[in-house]
Scaffold this motif. Sequence first.
Motif, short mmCIF file in Angstrom:
data_model
loop_
_atom_site.label_atom_id
_atom_site.label_comp_id
_atom_site.label_asym_id
_atom_site.label_seq_id
_atom_site.Cartn_x
_atom_site.Cartn_y
_atom_site.Cartn_z
N ILE A 56 0.86 -1.20 0.00
CA ILE A 56 0.00 0.00 0.00
C ILE A 56 0.89 1.23 0.00
O ILE A 56 1.93 1.27 0.67
N THR A 57 0.51 2.23 -0.78
CA THR A 57 1.22 3.51 -0.82
C THR A 57 0.20 4.63 -0.64
O THR A 57 -0.98 4.46 -0.92
N ALA A 58 0.68 5.77 -0.14
CA ALA A 58 -0.19 6.92 0.08
C ALA A 58 0.43 8.15 -0.57
O ALA A 58 1.66 8.29 -0.62
N SER A 59 -0.41 9.01 -1.07
CA SER A 59 0.05 10.28 -1.62
C SER A 59 -1.02 11.33 -1.33
O SER A 59 -2.21 11.02 -1.24
N GLY A 60 -0.58 12.54 -1.15
CA GLY A 60 -1.53 13.60 -0.84
C GLY A 60 -1.03 14.95 -1.28
O GLY A 60 0.17 15.15 -1.49
N ILE A 61 -1.96 15.86 -1.47
CA ILE A 61 -1.65 17.25 -1.79
C ILE A 61 -2.40 18.12 -0.77
O ILE A 61 -3.61 17.94 -0.58
N GLN A 62 -1.68 18.99 -0.12
CA GLN A 62 -2.27 19.81 0.93
C GLN A 62 -3.49 20.56 0.41
O GLN A 62 -3.43 21.25 -0.63
N ASN A 63 -4.64 20.39 1.12
CA ASN A 63 -5.90 21.06 0.83
C ASN A 63 -6.53 20.65 -0.50
O ASN A 63 -7.47 21.30 -0.98
N GLN A 64 -6.05 19.55 -1.10
CA GLN A 64 -6.63 19.05 -2.35
C GLN A 64 -7.11 17.61 -2.25
O GLN A 64 -7.91 17.17 -3.06
N GLY A 65 -6.60 16.84 -1.30
CA GLY A 65 -7.08 15.47 -1.15
C GLY A 65 -5.96 14.47 -0.95
O GLY A 65 -4.77 14.79 -1.03
N ALA A 66 -6.36 13.24 -0.66
CA ALA A 66 -5.41 12.15 -0.43
C ALA A 66 -5.81 10.95 -1.28
O ALA A 66 -6.97 10.78 -1.65
#
Length: 821
Positions: free
Chosen positions: A802-812
């Motif tokens: 499993i990997t995670a990625s996110g953008i601040q104030n835009q979603g995960a």
Amino acid sequence: MSHKKKEHYFLSEGGEMGELIRSADWSKTSLGNPDKWPQSLKTMTAMMLSNPFGMYIAWGKNYIQLYNDAFRPILGTSKHPDALGGSSKNTFAEIWDIIEPMFSDVMKGHAVSFPDFKVPLHRNGYTEDCFFDFSYSPIKVEDGSIGGILVTVIETTEKKIVADALQESNAQFVNNIMQAPVPEAILRGTDFVVEMANFVLLNNIWKKEENEVQGKKILEIFPELKKQKYAALLKKVYESGNAYSESESLLFIDNKKNGNPFYVDFEFAPLRESDNSISGIRMTLIDVTEKVEARKKIEESEKRFRLLTESIPQLIWETDADGNALFTSGRWLEYTGIEPGIEGSWQKMIHPDDFEENIKIWQHALATGEMYRCDVRMRRKDGSYRWHTVIGEPVFGPDNKIVKWVGAFTDIHTEKAFTHELEQQVTARTRELIQINESLRKSEERYHLMVEEVQEYAILYLNSNGIIENWNAGAEKIKGYKAEEIIGKYFAVFYTEKDQKNNLPQRLLEIAREKGKVIHEGWRARKDGSQFWASVVITAVHNKKGEVIGFSKVTHDLTERKKANDKLKMNALELEQKNNELEEMNKELQSFAYISSHDLQEPLRKIQTFASQIIEKEAENLSENGKDKFKRMQNAAQRMQTLINDLLAYSRTNVQERIFIKTDLAQIINEVKEDLTEELDQKSAVIEIEQSIEVDIIPFQFKQLLYNLISNSLKFSNPDIPIVIKIRSKIALGKDLENEKLIPTKKYCHIEVSDNGIGFEAQYNKKIFEVFQRLHGRDRYNGTGIGLAIVKKIIENHNGIITASGIQNQGASFNIYIPVK
């Protein structure tokens, strides 16, 4: 049966089982009330309940049972909690014939123990083979008699399964090498000790029995290798870690059965351990002596023919069936001064008075297939003419049609008076030349047949621009094209779309043009679009001036070897993962058992109970500030309870049974939506399922996984934006998914869960899966920091990533990859 009991010091601990034992009505059993239990039973019960290892007590003739929290998972859902206070004979009915003799022996005062003891246990709704390290010890009462049995148990089932799988994998690896059609051997250590050599190598090359080489140094078995390059090459490969291969290498082995030198295609490849250290060499030898000798014979035959044509005074010539020049000997240029092969050059050399008769005889020969023979005057380069007898004979193919003409111009100017005798000599010599040419033709034919009929190698010739000019049966078998479909096309058609975009075909030709040869392995495309793993050798072909006039290309299909290597890598990774998982599991379970049993559960219950009683009964005696403090204390206790529950959930993802069931992901998602109905309605959240597939999973764990991910999306949402949670899933090969840890040829179920919430910074992509890791303060978002750690554990239980990625104030976004069988 539960009612308030008198407090006993020996029942004061024990977590869940301590609670159950304290609440049980023992007066209805043969043990009677706890205050009347023998002192030894009280002592052993206290010790058992405080022990982190699995323990239980079988007391009296009926073997009445007491057990602790660590023993409860061994009983499973089929036996717990009915086993408490019951008879061992009933609880373990399916194995009573196995353990009853042991119990009887222990009741006589004899302790017993066994490691990895196998029993068929019915404990979770079905019977399964389980393995345990256990000991049975007698418990004496005050009068010295045996009152019962203390059982200490550690389950070793998972460890046993992993060990058996490793043993089976190693056995399969050895069997693959032994049964391989290509001669192979495994050499270990810097002394290159023969660990194994397969049957083909022993029988066909070494000419030795297995017991003659097993466990011995190869340089002692074949000391003659020390004087050849092979000893130094073995050392170089071991020290550098770089494989080395060579084709048609001369090798001498004094095997006493066949001491002649021979030619081999060989490869020395390093063997690496899990820590990437080199422990040995994998050696592959293919005997190509017959192929090399056949080629040399053909080359020698052609050389003799050329030398013969240059050594005789006649002007030797060869034409096709229609009379077009194919070959003239060097004497032609020496006599006429005209380069051979120029159209009509031989006709221009004939005296005008002899031309008409000569052409008539030549046309008659072409039409009838009869021998061509006449006397003509041939012009020399100085302009003078000399008499020659020209004789030509047709060469017939298998279908009895003329394929070419072979003949000679013989100078008879001096011997014109002896025409009759000279004609006989020329005729005899011409026949001799025809026989030589026929021998050469057959030699060439055998060579071409050998190339064209090879089945295991695709052999083709490319011109200097990479255009295919010939095609053998092996090429048709491996690549799927017939000769008429592929000849004349650019050879890049065999390469994958990605390799064509990267100009790999052009680069390989450039390397071969520069260095003379290039060797490459990679995926290639067949006519039907399928791919195979190919070992390719491209060799530049030069003319006498050293110019590259084309390329020979030999391709070997190594798909099965590639699959076997990938499978071995996958097995090694899975075994390593399971070993690490078991080690971490034991550490976490021990730590958690201590915390939850001793330091958390009991004090927490008392805090909650006393705080509630004070608020309910003493409210009028408390100030508003005091009431506020008690409410804060209750909230803190509630958060602690949530933390304990999350820790229990995290722990159970390691120890619970892993039963994989083919399940539609949409079904799991709908169950989670139903559980979170209120939260979804409260935040007006929408869950979009873009595609759903069936996959083998552990349903209850996967439901927990999706529950945690969707709860996270709801928890960390932006209150100003409507919540949209998207769930996508598909099946694809590892090479088509954007994760370098995946095995390229293995299939995976790829699941993506994404939202439009507050997201997070890229630096936390890996950190968020750690236990107790929080990216936001508790004052803004509730939680214990364990939810995503549980998700990661569940994915590891499915052997996935499993990997995670996110953008601040835009979603995960969370990407899950689960291997598909």
